[in-house]
Scaffold this motif. Structure first.
Motif, short mmCIF file in Angstrom:
data_model
loop_
_atom_site.label_atom_id
_atom_site.label_comp_id
_atom_site.label_asym_id
_atom_site.label_seq_id
_atom_site.Cartn_x
_atom_site.Cartn_y
_atom_site.Cartn_z
N GLU A 187 0.83 -1.21 0.00
CA GLU A 187 0.00 0.00 0.00
C GLU A 187 0.86 1.26 0.00
O GLU A 187 0.59 2.21 -0.74
N ARG A 190 2.44 1.70 -3.37
CA ARG A 190 1.40 2.14 -4.30
C ARG A 190 1.14 3.64 -4.11
O ARG A 190 1.06 4.41 -5.08
N ALA A 286 -4.08 4.78 -0.16
CA ALA A 286 -2.67 4.43 -0.38
C ALA A 286 -1.80 5.69 -0.35
O ALA A 286 -0.70 5.68 0.23
#
Length: 476
Positions: A187, A190, A286
């Motif tokens: 995450e 990202r 994210a």
């Protein structure tokens, strides 16, 4: 002059289906069949929104999507965006995918001319090959060609010498692709990719050196952005946003409005209006996960968090009972120009449309740039079909044109009663913001800029040669 700092653009089209970022494959993967051109184009559409392409490449007041002509304010002058529709005469219709990638990653057009980094190729250089391909397919197959040429950028000498950007790139462009950090979660990686390669948050929030290149040693530590100031968004609880909850930051990125903390204006409002509000919630979360773990960078001059300053005021009953010669000029102007919306108490409107002035980052900041710019230029953003609007009081205002002294007086009253009492505003401060904000050294050098860049490049080259020779002697 059309400036990105205060003009609003219309939103184009609707989003394709939600996308998810899979950094294991180094690309954004759409839920549909990624092998079909339609699916790739839909993914490219989502990427173009994440990269906020329309905001800069669509002229205000009804301009056609991606046809260019938007004047982006810079310390060097107004830089007008180009037509990036697939028009073969005026746009990018003749670009090969390799030429398209070269423009995005290295800032070089098909004809060999260099782009100015107002087009954030310094961030787009991190884009993966797959995402470059998806963007190319989208622009070539899904965007309607517009057969018109936008206004040309005409910076004064020597900034009009585009070839000088080759020297700047040699000195400052880090032309590398994004690489996930194996020590971070999927995450966070990202969010890092979304924040830097696409949303180019660093372009505004990272301070720049004398030559207007980002200071890599101070990522997201805050920077002047023409008349606006993009604040420190590192995890420091005082200088940055370390005191914000994840939900606070998520709401801010999605709506631009967090009561008791901040409201977005200027370029940030545009990023929310044209980009962030349309992104998948998972992608925004994210970005939040990444931003919240950015190493803290503090400023010793900051004594308290920006949003912690101020309280409501009950002076209305006092000053309405006094003759005007017993009221300060700032209080008098505030009562006439601001109190109708923000209320004399600074509490704003009950429905939250007009924000409270205390516990507000624009008023509690250690510098008054954003408060001054908001008064001069106003605020406009459209989120979920609802428009938030405050008129500006600068030149040509349809409500009232205020002088530098007027705005300084109002700012000082607001700071003293609702914000950071340590901040003092002078008419010269307002004049500087009105003229486009602080000028970096490269803008102040004028005709000496190109020779200075050549000299810096020669010194850089000589230093490399010196270390090469030194290393050979050591090996010998």
């Amino acid at each position: 002059m059309k400036q990105k700092s205060h003009k609003s653009l219309r939103v184009f089209g609707c989003l394709a289906l939600a996308a998810a970022l899979d950094l294991g494959a180094s690309t954004v993967v759409h839920a549909q069949d990624a092998g079909s051109n339609e699916a790739v184009a839909q993914r490219g559409h989502y990427l173009a929104i994440a990269a906020d392409c329309a905001a800069c490449h669509t002229a205000p007041d009804g301009g056609k999507a991606f046809a260019g002509g938007y004047g982006i304010a810079s310390p060097l002058g107004s830089i007008y965006s180009t037509n990036i529709t697939p028009s073969k005469n005026y746009g990018i219709g003749n670009y090969t995918e390799k030429e398209f990638a070269h423009a995005l990653r290295e800032g070089v057009r098909r004809d060999g001319a260099h782009l100015y980094p107002a087009m954030p190729y310094t961030s787009y250089t991190k884009l993966t090959d797959d995402d470059i391909h998806a963007l190319y397919v989208y622009f070539m197959s899904s965007v309607k060609p517009v057969e018109s040429s936008p206004q040309k950028t005409a910076l004064p000498f020597p900034y009009n010498i585009r070839a000088s950007m080759a020297i700047w790139n040699a000195l400052f462009l880090d032309d590398t692709r994004f690489k996930p950090d194996p020590s971070k979660s999927v995450e966070v990686n990202r969010g890092h990719y979304l924040s830097y390669a696409l949303a180019h948050c660093d372009t505004c929030h990272t301070p720049r050196n004398a030559m207007m290149a980002e200071k890599g040693s101070s990522p997201l530590a805050g920077a002047s952005l023409s008349s606006w100031y993009a604040p420190n968004v590192t995890s420091d609880p005082v200088s940055g946003i370390g005191g914000w909850s994840n939900e606070d930051l998520f709401r801010y990125l999605k709506t631009g409005d967090v009561p008791g903390k901040a409201q977005a204006g200027g370029p940030m409002a545009e990023a929310i209006e044209h980009s962030f509000q349309y992104l998948d919630d998972a992608d925004i979360r994210a970005m939040v996960a990444y931003i919240k773990q950015v190493p803290a960078i503090s400023d010793s001059k900051d004594k308290a968090a920006r949003e912690s300053y101020g309280k409501t005021s009950d002076r209305e009953a006092v000053y309405r009972a006094l003759p005007t010669n017993r009221i300060s000029r700032g209080e008098y102007l505030f009562s006439g120009e601001c109190a109708a919306c923000h209320r004399p108490t600074g509490q704003g409107s009950p429905d939250g449309y007009y924000p409270q002035l205390f516990h507000n980052t624009a008023v509690g900041a250690p510098i008054a740039d954003n408060l001054i710019t908001t008064i001069l230029m106003g605020v406009r953003r459209e989120v979920n079909g609802h428009t938030t609007y405050m008129p500006g009081f600068g030149e040509g205002s349809y409500v009232d044109t205020l002088s530098d002294q007027d705005i300084a007086d109002i700012s000082n009253y607001v700071e003293q009663h609702f914000g950071n009492p340590n901040v003092k505003v002078t008419p010269d401060d307002v004049k500087l913001i009105r003229s486009g904000g602080p000028k970096p050294l490269i803008a102040q050098l004028g005709a000496y800029t190109v020779p200075a860049m050549i000299g810096a490049a020669l010194i850089f080259a000589l230093a490399i040669l010196f270390f090469i020779r030194l290393s050979r002697k050591v090996k010998a």
